[in-house]
Scaffold this motif. Structure first.
Motif, PDB file in Angstrom:
ATOM      1  N   TYR A  37     -45.943  23.594-114.225  1.00 60.73           N
ATOM      2  CA  TYR A  37     -46.367  24.261-115.458  1.00 60.73           C
ATOM      3  C   TYR A  37     -45.959  23.454-116.690  1.00 60.73           C
ATOM      4  O   TYR A  37     -46.767  23.232-117.604  1.00 60.73           O
ATOM      5  N   ALA A  38     -44.712  23.012-116.710  1.00 58.90           N
ATOM      6  CA  ALA A  38     -44.241  22.222-117.851  1.00 58.90           C
ATOM      7  C   ALA A  38     -44.971  20.877-117.924  1.00 58.90           C
ATOM      8  O   ALA A  38     -45.256  20.379-119.020  1.00 58.90           O
ATOM      9  N   SER A  68     -42.485  25.810-111.895  1.00 62.37           N
ATOM     10  CA  SER A  68     -42.036  25.579-113.280  1.00 62.37           C
ATOM     11  C   SER A  68     -42.230  24.121-113.677  1.00 62.37           C
ATOM     12  O   SER A  68     -42.638  23.829-114.807  1.00 62.37           O
ATOM     13  N   TYR A  97     -36.212  27.470-122.231  1.00 60.95           N
ATOM     14  CA  TYR A  97     -37.106  26.420-122.725  1.00 60.95           C
ATOM     15  C   TYR A  97     -38.562  26.844-122.660  1.00 60.95           C
ATOM     16  O   TYR A  97     -39.352  26.489-123.529  1.00 60.95           O
ATOM     17  N   CYS A  98     -38.908  27.623-121.650  1.00 57.21           N
ATOM     18  CA  CYS A  98     -40.277  28.145-121.577  1.00 57.21           C
ATOM     19  C   CYS A  98     -40.526  29.082-122.752  1.00 57.21           C
ATOM     20  O   CYS A  98     -41.553  28.985-123.426  1.00 57.21           O
ATOM     21  N   GLY A  99     -39.588  29.970-123.024  1.00 53.54           N
ATOM     22  CA  GLY A  99     -39.727  30.901-124.143  1.00 53.54           C
ATOM     23  C   GLY A  99     -39.797  30.208-125.489  1.00 53.54           C
ATOM     24  O   GLY A  99     -40.493  30.664-126.399  1.00 53.54           O
ATOM     25  N   LEU A 100     -39.086  29.090-125.617  1.00 56.95           N
ATOM     26  CA  LEU A 100     -39.095  28.318-126.861  1.00 56.95           C
ATOM     27  C   LEU A 100     -40.240  27.304-126.919  1.00 56.95           C
ATOM     28  O   LEU A 100     -40.395  26.600-127.905  1.00 56.95           O
ATOM     29  N   LYS A 101     -40.987  27.207-125.830  1.00 49.39           N
ATOM     30  CA  LYS A 101     -42.093  26.258-125.704  1.00 49.39           C
ATOM     31  C   LYS A 101     -41.606  24.819-125.853  1.00 49.39           C
ATOM     32  O   LYS A 101     -42.277  23.974-126.438  1.00 49.39           O
ATOM     33  N   LYS A 102     -40.438  24.566-125.310  1.00 51.17           N
ATOM     34  CA  LYS A 102     -39.886  23.211-125.281  1.00 51.17           C
ATOM     35  C   LYS A 102     -40.226  22.628-123.908  1.00 51.17           C
ATOM     36  O   LYS A 102     -39.396  22.596-122.998  1.00 51.17           O
ATOM     37  N   TRP A 103     -41.465  22.206-123.793  1.00 55.86           N
ATOM     38  CA  TRP A 103     -42.018  21.826-122.493  1.00 55.86           C
ATOM     39  C   TRP A 103     -41.341  20.609-121.887  1.00 55.86           C
ATOM     40  O   TRP A 103     -41.152  20.560-120.674  1.00 55.86           O
ATOM     41  N   ARG A 152     -48.201  21.315-119.580  1.00 57.07           N
ATOM     42  CA  ARG A 152     -48.050  21.444-121.029  1.00 57.07           C
ATOM     43  C   ARG A 152     -47.738  20.103-121.703  1.00 57.07           C
ATOM     44  O   ARG A 152     -48.148  19.875-122.838  1.00 57.07           O
ATOM     45  N   THR A 153     -46.995  19.241-121.002  1.00 59.44           N
ATOM     46  CA  THR A 153     -46.616  17.963-121.615  1.00 59.44           C
ATOM     47  C   THR A 153     -47.622  16.860-121.335  1.00 59.44           C
ATOM     48  O   THR A 153     -47.740  15.928-122.126  1.00 59.44           O
TER      49      THR A 153
END
Length: 108
Positions: A83-84, A80, A51-57, A87-88
């Motif tokens: 961090y998410a 994690s 999900y991090c790689g896909l930017k699905k925060w 981003r959200t």
């Protein structure tokens, strides 16, 4: 309980795809794992990376938050999750998560 065949092979393939930066393919491999085993900690941990790689925060936040609830002693899940959340939501949300969780970690 460790994953057994064929779920282990799907998991290993997903790990390889993550190492290659092929996150969609990695996620597809995890979807082949038996539904009961998809909630295994090692599978969820790999989902955080995917999900991090896909930017699905939002998804990363949800999964890392669940892992942190189950394993609060594992600092990676807290990081994690923060961090998410950054981003959200916001930097302040991430900061609050980290500050409020500091007393639970031993000081070295």
């Amino acid at each position: 309980m460790p994953l057994e065949s064929p779920d282990r092979e799907f998991f290993d393939a997903a790990c390889g795809y993550v190492q290659l930066g092929m996150f969609v393919e990695a996620n597809e491999q995890l979807e082949n794992i038996d539904a009961f085993n998809r909630v295994a900690p090692e599978v969820l941990a790999l989902r955080v990376d995917i999900y991090c790689g896909l930017k699905k925060w939002e998804l990363m936040r949800e999964v890392s938050g669940r892992l942190y609830e189950c394993e609060p002693e594992t600092l990676q899940w807290l990081i994690s999750y923060a961090y998410a959340s950054r981003r959200t939501e916001s930097i302040d949300a991430a900061k609050n998560i980290l500050i409020n969780s500091l007393p639970t970690f031993p000081q070295e």
